[in-house]
Design a protein around this motif. Structure first.
Motif, PDB file in Angstrom:
ATOM      1  N   SER A  10       0.778  -1.242   0.000  1.00 22.18           N
ATOM      2  CA  SER A  10       0.000   0.000   0.000  1.00 22.18           C
ATOM      3  C   SER A  10       0.812   1.295   0.000  1.00 22.18           C
ATOM      4  O   SER A  10       0.321   2.292  -0.531  1.00 22.18           O
ATOM      5  CB  SER A  10      -0.949   0.009   1.204  1.00 22.18           C
ATOM      6  OG  SER A  10      -0.214  -0.101   2.411  1.00 22.18           O
ATOM      7  N   ALA A  30       0.966   2.913  -3.352  1.00 25.65           N
ATOM      8  CA  ALA A  30      -0.250   2.821  -4.171  1.00 25.65           C
ATOM      9  C   ALA A  30      -0.710   4.173  -4.691  1.00 25.65           C
ATOM     10  O   ALA A  30      -1.143   4.294  -5.843  1.00 25.65           O
ATOM     11  CB  ALA A  30      -1.361   2.155  -3.355  1.00 25.65           C
ATOM     12  N   LYS A  31      -0.611   5.215  -3.865  1.00 24.02           N
ATOM     13  CA  LYS A  31      -1.126   6.533  -4.275  1.00 24.02           C
ATOM     14  C   LYS A  31      -0.359   7.066  -5.476  1.00 24.02           C
ATOM     15  O   LYS A  31      -0.940   7.493  -6.475  1.00 24.02           O
ATOM     16  CB  LYS A  31      -1.025   7.503  -3.089  1.00 24.02           C
ATOM     17  CG  LYS A  31      -1.906   7.115  -1.904  1.00 24.02           C
ATOM     18  CD  LYS A  31      -1.918   8.189  -0.844  1.00 24.02           C
ATOM     19  CE  LYS A  31      -0.570   8.344  -0.156  1.00 24.02           C
ATOM     20  NZ  LYS A  31      -0.184   7.163   0.624  1.00 24.02           N
ATOM     21  N   ILE A  44       1.571   5.429  -7.573  1.00 24.57           N
ATOM     22  CA  ILE A  44       1.455   4.546  -8.742  1.00 24.57           C
ATOM     23  C   ILE A  44       0.188   4.873  -9.520  1.00 24.57           C
ATOM     24  O   ILE A  44       0.196   4.944 -10.758  1.00 24.57           O
ATOM     25  CB  ILE A  44       1.459   3.072  -8.291  1.00 24.57           C
ATOM     26  CG1 ILE A  44       2.877   2.671  -7.832  1.00 24.57           C
ATOM     27  CG2 ILE A  44       0.999   2.153  -9.419  1.00 24.57           C
ATOM     28  CD1 ILE A  44       2.949   1.313  -7.204  1.00 24.57           C
ATOM     29  N   ARG A  45      -0.897   5.137  -8.832  1.00 25.13           N
ATOM     30  CA  ARG A  45      -2.148   5.435  -9.507  1.00 25.13           C
ATOM     31  C   ARG A  45      -2.186   6.877 -10.008  1.00 25.13           C
ATOM     32  O   ARG A  45      -2.684   7.149 -11.114  1.00 25.13           O
ATOM     33  CB  ARG A  45      -3.316   5.157  -8.559  1.00 25.13           C
ATOM     34  CG  ARG A  45      -3.611   3.666  -8.445  1.00 25.13           C
ATOM     35  CD  ARG A  45      -4.225   3.272  -7.127  1.00 25.13           C
ATOM     36  NE  ARG A  45      -4.455   1.826  -7.085  1.00 25.13           N
ATOM     37  CZ  ARG A  45      -3.485   0.930  -6.851  1.00 25.13           C
ATOM     38  NH1 ARG A  45      -2.240   1.352  -6.645  1.00 25.13           N
ATOM     39  NH2 ARG A  45      -3.760  -0.352  -6.833  1.00 25.13           N
ATOM     40  N   GLY A  61      -0.032   7.099 -13.044  1.00 26.12           N
ATOM     41  CA  GLY A  61      -0.294   6.100 -14.067  1.00 26.12           C
ATOM     42  C   GLY A  61       0.845   5.122 -14.259  1.00 26.12           C
ATOM     43  O   GLY A  61       1.202   4.777 -15.398  1.00 26.12           O
ATOM     44  N   ALA A  68       1.033   1.936 -13.122  1.00 26.54           N
ATOM     45  CA  ALA A  68       0.705   0.510 -12.944  1.00 26.54           C
ATOM     46  C   ALA A  68       1.241  -0.340 -14.089  1.00 26.54           C
ATOM     47  O   ALA A  68       1.891  -1.373 -13.874  1.00 26.54           O
ATOM     48  CB  ALA A  68      -0.808   0.336 -12.801  1.00 26.54           C
TER      49      ALA A  68
END
Length: 617
Positions: free
Chosen positions: A231, A234-235, A237-238, A241, A243
């Protein structure tokens, strides 16, 4: 490749002398099987017994089928051979899943034991240098990942593959033995031909997992994987963009591992041709002889069936034995044992410079850094270069300076996470290395810039050994976190009824951890950027509370915020590993040197930010 013997089985092999028992015990396979026995003797004995039984059953099935064919040819009763075939068949069906379960349980026991030993070994050295040494990091990477499926199946799955290879070997051997009923030379000819393939193709699957290139590729692949599934990243990575990029990166790095394995696997065409020739000649001779004897009536139809099936079944000798899964599992076990030995030697080296003098009540007068020089392992330039500094007991000292000036290194040395390369750190005139390490660390409480957010209960995040719930709550209140009172609540949303905290709340929890230690006897407080995630108002409030709660302690503060720094009794400016200015805030401002320039630069930036906020309002 030379294999280092396990500390559990190591024997001295003197140059010029061959010691077969020592050579056998030094082999990684011997060490692996010894580890099985030490992890769970009962399951290991059952695992081996099932290997033998499963290996013998195919030979029994071949004999039973031959008996049935003979009974049909001779018009004899069919019930006895049919009962034998049925019994063997049922046992073969039942033992396979049973063996799988036993192997899986045994693998779990071995994994638990090795992970426990690895944790103990990694935590044995009292400092952290061994965790930052490149050679040690490579060993730790190989040892830590042996059961994670990065370079091979986890151990509970590997046990099935290993057992399968051994069952094949026993099966081939048992069926080769059946051929002795035909002719004494038959098992030697057929079995020997199939066994020769192990020697002829011995180089076909050799892969060294412990080269720097392989370990680097493994480390990069693992890092990409954890970025994608954990986690904390995660912020970003999203948001950015990343991923697809991260997925492609992981796939590429895993492909690199596969390619490295392929290129380092030495498959030779000539040995393969020799293996085909040997098997063709041996098989041709045996079946020519069997056919001749069948034609002459020397062997009946049932015997022909038995010996023909047994000759084919002996081929299991080529595919059974010590297979690739054993190689990977044995490498993992050997890595753990090597780390254990390396960490043990590091711990012994550290104990040589650790004294036994008690540190209770220290410092009573001062802590002094006397001509201290330090460089991190693998770095040529020193981080601290002849640093001299005195911290009076019971006072607060702030340390400021640019990035890389040596501020955090100074407190790491004070905590004895490292020792100076030269010079000494003295507490009341006693070299820090002469003090009992545990005793000294009981006197220190610290919050580091990269403090840990434990996914445990609030109480476990704060409580020092021996602290009461009341002391934990008092520490939280002193750190400005009085609203956090549910001590049993797990600080992670991944658990039922768990919760997460904001960055500022986590920082207050980390400060409460320090204050709780003070309440249970710590007398030296180290604060490395303790309020970095708090706003200006929260920072001033919390730091005033901390100073009040640590009154009488010797406090060392590292901070880039001069609104916090100016509250310390004295301020030390460090540059290029040396103290260049030392005094109170007013004294250093009057001096007009580096501290004043840094203070005015930050104050001007704050004023600009404040004016912008007022205009916007």
């Amino acid at each position: 490749m030379h294999r280092v013997p396990s500390p559990d089985t190591e024997e001295v092999v003197r140059p010029g002398r061959i010691n077969p028992p020592a050579l056998l015990k030094a082999r990684r396979e011997w060490v692996f099987f010894g580890t099985l026995w030490k992890s769970h003797p009962g399951l290991t004995a059952l695992w081996w017994a099932l290997i033998l039984l499963q290996g013998v059953l195919p030979a029994g099935f071949v004999v039973a089928v031959g008996a049935l064919v003979g009974a049909i040819a001779d018009s004899a009763p069919l019930v006895p051979p049919l009962v034998l075939i049925g019994t063997v068949f049922v046992l073969m069906q039942l033992l396979t899943p049973l063996h799988t379960q036993v192997g899986s349980l045994l693998g779990e026991h071995v994994s638990d034991r090795l992970h426990h030993r690895l944790l103990v070994a990694a935590g044995a050295p009292e400092g952290v240098a061994h965790l930052e040494n490149r050679a040690h990091m490579d060993e730790l990477a190989a040892a830590r990942d042996f059961d994670l499926g990065m370079t091979g199946p986890p151990l509970h799955l590997s046990m099935g593959f290993i057992a399968g290879g051994l069952v094949e070997a026993v099966s081939g051997l048992a069926q080769a033995v059946v051929l002795a009923a035909y002719a004494w030379w038959a098992p030697l000819l057929v079995g020997g031909a199939w066994l020769s393939t192990h020697w002829l193709l011995r180089e076909s699957t050799r892969w060294d997992r412990h080269t720097g290139e392989v370990l680097d590729a493994q480390r990069r692949a693992e890092y990409s994987y954890r970025l994608a599934v954990d986690s904390p990243a995660a912020k970003e990575i999203r948001l950015f963009g990343l991923a697809s990029w991260l997925t492609d990166r992981f796939a590429s790095e895993r492909r690199t591992l596969v390619e490295l394995r392929w290129h380092t696997t030495r498959l030779r065409q000539r040995p393969m041709r020799w293996a085909v020739v040997v098997l063709t000649v041996s098989g041709g001779l045996f079946f020519w002889s069997l056919g001749r004897d069948a034609a002459s009536g020397a062997v009946d139809l049932g015997q022909v069936s038995t010996f023909a099936y047994a000759a084919v079944g002996a081929g299991a000798l080529a595919f059974g034995g010590l297979n690739w899964a054993l190689s990977l599992a044995a490498d993992g076990v050997a890595s753990v044992l090597r780390v254990e030995r390396t960490m043990s030697s590091s711990a012994e080296a550290r104990s040589v410079v650790s004294g036994g003098a008690p540190a209770e009540g220290m410092p009573a007068a001062e802590i002094r850094f006397r001509d201290v020089t330090f460089a991190y392992p693998g770095m040529s330039a020193p981080v601290l270069d002849g640093l001299d500094l005195t911290v009076p007991a019971g006072s607060s000292l702030a340390v400021v300076g640019g990035n890389g000036a040596g501020k955090s290194t100074l407190v790491k040395l004070l905590c004895r996470l490292y020792d100076p390369v030269s010079g000494t750190i003295e507490v009341d005139g006693t070299d820090l290395r002469d003090l009992d390490l545990e005793s000294w660390r009981r006197r220190i409480s610290a919050v580091f810039q990269d403090f840990i957010r434990y996914e445990l209960s609030l109480a476990d995040n704060v409580a020092a050994p021996g602290a009461t719930p009341e002391e934990v709550l008092e520490a939280l209140a002193a750190a400005g976190a009085a609203d956090l009172r549910d001590l049993d609540r797990v600080l992670s949303p991944g658990y039922e009824n768990g919760t997460d905290l904001s960055g500022g709340q986590w920082q207050r929890v980390a400060l409460a951890r320090v204050l709780c230690s003070v309440s249970t006897g710590a007398g030296v407080v180290v604060l490395d950027e303790p309020t970095a995630q708090l706003d200006v108002r929260g920072e001033a409030e919390v730091f005033d509370r901390v100073l009040e709660a640590t009154r009488g302690c010797t406090t060392v503060l590292i901070s880039h915020r001069f609104s916090t720094v100016r509250r310390a009794d004295r301020i030390c400016v460090v540059d290029r590993g040396r103290v260049v200015e030392l005094g109170s805030h007013d004294e250093l401002m009057a001096l007009g040197g580096a501290y004043k320039r840094l203070f005015q630069l930050q104050a001007a930036r704050f004023d600009d930010d404040q004016d912008g906020a007022d205009s916007a309002g």
